[in-house]
Enzyme design. Structure first.
Site, PDB file in Angstrom:
ATOM      1  N   MET A   4      -4.048  -5.554  11.994  1.00  0.00           N
ATOM      2  CA  MET A   4      -5.118  -6.417  12.137  1.00  0.00           C
ATOM      3  C   MET A   4      -6.033  -5.664  13.423  1.00  0.00           C
ATOM      4  SD  MET A   4      -5.005  -9.924  10.017  1.00  0.00           S
ATOM      5  CE  MET A   4      -2.988  -9.530  10.427  1.00  0.00           C
ATOM      6  N   LYS A  25     -10.065 -10.728  -0.300  1.00  0.00           N
ATOM      7  CA  LYS A  25     -11.223 -10.844   0.604  1.00  0.00           C
ATOM      8  C   LYS A  25     -11.821  -9.120   0.048  1.00  0.00           C
ATOM      9  CE  LYS A  25      -9.980 -13.308   4.712  1.00  0.00           C
ATOM     10  NZ  LYS A  25      -9.164 -12.496   5.822  1.00  0.00           N
ATOM     11  N   ASP A  33      -3.653  -8.850  -3.663  1.00  0.00           N
ATOM     12  CA  ASP A  33      -4.809  -9.265  -2.535  1.00  0.00           C
ATOM     13  C   ASP A  33      -6.406  -7.850  -1.911  1.00  0.00           C
ATOM     14  OD1 ASP A  33      -2.757  -8.213  -0.903  1.00  0.00           O
ATOM     15  OD2 ASP A  33      -2.382 -10.120  -0.279  1.00  0.00           O
TER      16      ASP A  33
END
Ligand code: SAH
Length: 286
Positions: free
Chosen positions: A205, A92, A70
């Site tokens: 995050m 992503k 990722d």
């Protein structure tokens, strides 16, 4: 074969029985091969610096036929894979939706069922805010063997780089990793648990939710002057750190160009290298 029951039947002249047994044994051996499923290694790639891969991660990476990775996995780490291994990006990209967890799960399972050695490379540790648990669950239900290789999670890599002791005798006796993913909404974190001044808090995050983090912690009773750090792109060549007080957390976050970044809140931040550098600069200016 001669030592076993088939050999005994053959030596005793029961050739038909021996022949039938042999055919059956061969058929079973073949079936066993067809059933042989590959394995998925769920591997923590660490926070960025390839030197922070574990030896086991490196070893497994070099055995992989196919690597799913990722956006947190650096190119320097992918370079450690075998030249002929297939590399599949399943993360992503900025501003674009990812391919979705269901699709990742299915691709991992299909590759393993085709008998391939699969490595699923994840930033940091696979079980810390990385959805590794969901992948493990899915693969196990599909009857696929899964091996887990732990990785250095971002909090530990960033803290080490910043010389920031996350626990400290008498000063920080508890350490809490939380996620403040805006997608989960501010209600997802019970800040009241984090009011204790001796708890170091590391927020994953949280870069875009820094105002919510500040308000949550101050409402929980944390001193507005508590030292905080924003540690971005830790252990990478372009890593960046900003330090200040809890009340100013959103302003600090705004000075950070790009993630990934962690927010660290607690008195121990005042022991870190970036804090000592900033304090010296203030002294010089004064
Ligand atoms: N499994 C990963 C975390 C995945 S969640 C781990 O164990 O580290 C993604 C979040 O991790 C980012 O939003 C950021 O908060 C943090 N992160 C990952 N790598 C980082 C790095 N090199 N520097 C700072 N934060 C990082």
């Amino acid at each position: 074969v001669i030592d076993g029951p088939i050999g005994a039947a053959f030596l005793a002249g029961r050739t038909e029985e021996a022949d039938a047994s042999l055919r059956s044994a061969i058929a079973h051996a073949g079936a066993g091969q067809q059933d042989k499923r590959g394995v998925v290694h769920l591997v923590g790639a660490g926070p960025g610096d390839p030197d922070l891969l574990t030896l086991r991660a490196l070893h497994v990476l070099q055995s992989a036929d196919i690597v799913f990775y990722d956006e947190l996995v650096s190119p320097e780490i992918l370079d450690r894979a075998r030249r002929d291994a297939e590399q599949v990006f399943v993360g992503k990209r900025k501003g674009q939706p990812g391919i979705g967890q269901d699709s990742i799960n299915r691709q991992l399972a299909e590759a393993a069922m085709a008998g391939r050695i699969v490595v699923r490379l994840k930033g940091g540790d696979p079980f810390i805010f990385g959805r590794g648990g969901e992948e493990l669950d899915y693969l196990q239900k599909a009857g696929i063997a899964v091996m887990i290789v732990p990785g250095i999670t971002a909090a530990l890599g960033c803290a080490a780089e910043a010389g920031l002791p996350l626990t400290f005798r008498g000063e920080a006796t508890r350490l809490c990793f939380v996620t403040a993913n805006a997608a989960d909404g501010p209600q997802s974190v019970d800040w009241s648990l984090l009011g204790d001044p001796k708890t170091s808090v590391v927020v994953y995050m949280g870069l875009s939710s820094s105002a919510m983090v500040r308000d949550g912690l101050i409402d929980a009773g944390r001193d507005r002057e508590t030292p905080v750090a924003v540690l971005a792109r830790g252990t990478r060549p372009d890593s960046q750190a900003a330090v200040g007080r809890l009340r100013d957390l959103p302003a600090l976050a705004a000075t950070i160009g790009e993630g990934p970044a962690l927010l660290v809140i607690g008195d121990v931040v005042a022991r870190s290298e970036p804090w000592r550098i900033a304090a010296r600069q203030i002294e010089v200016a004064a």
